[in-house]
Design a protein around this motif. Structure first.
Motif, mmCIF file in Angstrom:
data_model
loop_
_atom_site.group_PDB
_atom_site.id
_atom_site.type_symbol
_atom_site.label_atom_id
_atom_site.label_comp_id
_atom_site.label_asym_id
_atom_site.label_seq_id
_atom_site.Cartn_x
_atom_site.Cartn_y
_atom_site.Cartn_z
ATOM 1 N N GLN A 55 0.822 -1.209 0.000
ATOM 2 C CA GLN A 55 0.000 0.000 0.000
ATOM 3 C C GLN A 55 0.864 1.270 0.000
ATOM 4 O O GLN A 55 1.979 1.252 0.517
ATOM 5 C CB GLN A 55 -0.879 0.077 1.262
ATOM 6 C CG GLN A 55 -1.883 -1.009 1.409
ATOM 7 C CD GLN A 55 -1.343 -2.159 2.245
ATOM 8 O OE1 GLN A 55 -0.226 -2.619 2.041
ATOM 9 N NE2 GLN A 55 -2.152 -2.632 3.168
ATOM 10 N N SER A 57 -0.067 5.788 0.014
ATOM 11 C CA SER A 57 -0.879 6.974 -0.304
ATOM 12 C C SER A 57 0.041 8.105 -0.739
ATOM 13 O O SER A 57 -0.030 8.609 -1.851
ATOM 14 C CB SER A 57 -1.689 7.430 0.919
ATOM 15 O OG SER A 57 -2.430 6.360 1.426
ATOM 16 N N ARG A 58 0.948 8.492 0.161
ATOM 17 C CA ARG A 58 1.809 9.648 -0.075
ATOM 18 C C ARG A 58 2.804 9.448 -1.208
ATOM 19 O O ARG A 58 2.942 10.308 -2.075
ATOM 20 C CB ARG A 58 2.591 10.004 1.207
ATOM 21 C CG ARG A 58 1.755 10.683 2.240
ATOM 22 C CD ARG A 58 2.162 10.266 3.621
ATOM 23 N NE ARG A 58 1.727 8.909 3.867
ATOM 24 C CZ ARG A 58 0.558 8.582 4.425
ATOM 25 N NH1 ARG A 58 -0.250 9.524 4.801
ATOM 26 N NH2 ARG A 58 0.191 7.322 4.592
ATOM 27 N N GLN A 138 11.797 9.150 1.212
ATOM 28 C CA GLN A 138 11.209 9.750 2.416
ATOM 29 C C GLN A 138 12.275 10.519 3.203
ATOM 30 O O GLN A 138 12.089 11.679 3.556
ATOM 31 C CB GLN A 138 10.616 8.633 3.301
ATOM 32 C CG GLN A 138 10.079 9.121 4.620
ATOM 33 C CD GLN A 138 8.790 9.913 4.473
ATOM 34 O OE1 GLN A 138 7.849 9.423 3.882
ATOM 35 N NE2 GLN A 138 8.750 11.124 4.996
ATOM 36 N N CYS A 267 6.627 10.219 9.143
ATOM 37 C CA CYS A 267 6.406 10.001 7.697
ATOM 38 C C CYS A 267 4.966 9.613 7.374
ATOM 39 O O CYS A 267 4.538 9.745 6.238
ATOM 40 C CB CYS A 267 7.364 8.921 7.198
ATOM 41 S SG CYS A 267 7.110 7.309 7.968
ATOM 42 N N LEU A 268 4.223 9.137 8.360
ATOM 43 C CA LEU A 268 2.862 8.611 8.173
ATOM 44 C C LEU A 268 2.883 7.343 7.306
ATOM 45 O O LEU A 268 3.745 7.244 6.455
ATOM 46 C CB LEU A 268 1.938 9.651 7.532
ATOM 47 C CG LEU A 268 1.508 10.822 8.419
ATOM 48 C CD1 LEU A 268 1.579 12.106 7.626
ATOM 49 C CD2 LEU A 268 0.109 10.609 8.931
ATOM 50 N N PRO A 269 1.949 6.426 7.429
ATOM 51 C CA PRO A 269 0.820 6.474 8.348
ATOM 52 C C PRO A 269 1.276 6.305 9.797
ATOM 53 O O PRO A 269 2.338 5.754 10.060
ATOM 54 C CB PRO A 269 -0.037 5.291 7.905
ATOM 55 C CG PRO A 269 0.908 4.343 7.243
ATOM 56 C CD PRO A 269 1.965 5.177 6.618
ATOM 57 N N ARG A 293 7.615 15.910 -0.101
ATOM 58 C CA ARG A 293 7.952 14.720 -0.889
ATOM 59 C C ARG A 293 7.919 15.061 -2.383
ATOM 60 O O ARG A 293 8.766 14.621 -3.158
ATOM 61 C CB ARG A 293 6.949 13.580 -0.607
ATOM 62 C CG ARG A 293 6.894 13.069 0.827
ATOM 63 C CD ARG A 293 8.053 12.173 1.153
ATOM 64 N NE ARG A 293 8.178 11.039 0.276
ATOM 65 C CZ ARG A 293 7.556 9.866 0.404
ATOM 66 N NH1 ARG A 293 6.744 9.671 1.425
ATOM 67 N NH2 ARG A 293 7.775 8.869 -0.440
#
Ligand code: CP
Ligand code: NVA
Length: 309
Positions: A55, A57-58, A138, A267-269, A293
């Protein structure tokens, strides 16, 4: 052309060049909307192929925007829809095809070996979008964010990591050697960085301080980083691991032991490793961190294609 796989394998001067280019580019497009390309469109006509086996997102979105701003195009392929793997096509043949159609390949995977094998078979650059051993895009972007917030070179700052010794920390350790900044790590005894990582630090004549007490680790820190205790596809007993980290939660009290002007980055999540109060509080710059990013990855793409100014 150059691959972008691990920070430890890239020269400090190239890493610095990427950051400087990102700063210039970010400043130049302050008033432009997201998908409006940079004036020079340095990668006009190029195609980048992204593949995610985990997975994201960013990374996915920020690379999509970065590629567009450079005037190039991108396609994201799903590993499950390619012949590679279940379809029985060899990695070498897939690499040849990717090199035929694309100008760069980006891969997020659970296998460091797969990135290495691709790098040997591609005739276009490969960018590591996160692997078990590192998350170089990252962390290079995080160095940029730290310097942007603090308006100082990272080399004169005290950086602290509280949390698991994972891919993001490995890249932060590599960055601490390349950019020569002081790094304190706060983690439970059984979660210290592996010996080969510490040996590499030693070989490069740098020292990292590891504390089993988070209060000691954050002392004098200008920046406190963290990440999820349980990473994507981390094959561990999750309940036990989270329990092992229960004294390492970053809350307001722990932050108050760092420098007065300290900031929090993640950095998330996120999981339970940080309180809402800190994560959403004044010291937190996590949204600026996520946005950067885009800017740094543009300069990473230019570096890979030999077009860094
Ligand atoms: N920080 C980061 O890489 O986020 P994603 O997993 O959403 O890409
Ligand atoms: N350490 C985390 C980082 C996510 C961006 C993971 O590998 O899942």
């Amino acid at each position: 052309m150059k691959h972008f796989i691990n920070l430890k394998d890239i020269s400090a001067s190239d890493l610095r060049k990427i950051i400087l280019d990102a700063k210039k580019r970010k400043n130049k497009r302050k008033k432009l909307s997201t998908l409006y390309p940079d004036k020079d469109q340095p990668l006009k006509g190029k195609l980048f192929i992204q593949m995610y086996e985990k997975q994201s997102s960013r990374t996915r979105l920020s690379f999509h925007i970065a590629i567009n701003q450079l005037g190039a195009g991108s396609i994201t392929v799903k590993a499950s829809e390619l012949h590679l793997g279940k379809g029985g096509e060899s990695l070498a043949d897939t690499a040849k095809i990717l090199s035929t159609y694309g100008d760069g390949f980006m891969l997020r995977t659970d296998s460091d070996k797969k990135i290495e094998d691709f790098s040997k078979n591609l005739t276009i650059p490969i960018i590591n979008l996160l692997s078990p051993s590192s998350h170089p895009c990252q962390v290079l972007s995080d160095v940029f964010t730290v310097e942007e917030i603090k308006k100082k070179p990272i080399s004169i700052l005290n950086i602290c990591w509280i949390g698991d010794c994972n891919n993001v920390l490995n890249s932060l350790i590599a960055a601490s050697v390349k950019f020569k900044f002081k790094l304190n790590i706060g983690c439970p005894k059984n979660y210290r960085p592996p010996k080969f990582v510490m040996d590499w630090v030693k070989k490069n004549k740098r020292k990292i301080n590891i504390f089993n007490d988070p209060k000691k680790a954050v002392k004098n820190a200008d920046v406190i980083f963290s990440d999820k205790v349980v990473s994507l596809n981390d094959k561990v007993n999750k309940t036990k691991k989270i329990g092992d980290f229960k004294n390492f939660k970053i809350d307001k009290k722990l932050m108050s032991l760092s420098n007065k002007q300290s900031v929090f980055l993640h950095c998330l999540p996120r999981g339970d490793e940080v309180s809402d109060e800190v994560f959403l509080g004044k010291k937190s710059h996590v949204w600026q961190q996520a946005l950067n990013r885009v800017h740094v990855q543009k300069s990473i793409l230019l570096y890979c294609l030999g077009k860094l100014r």
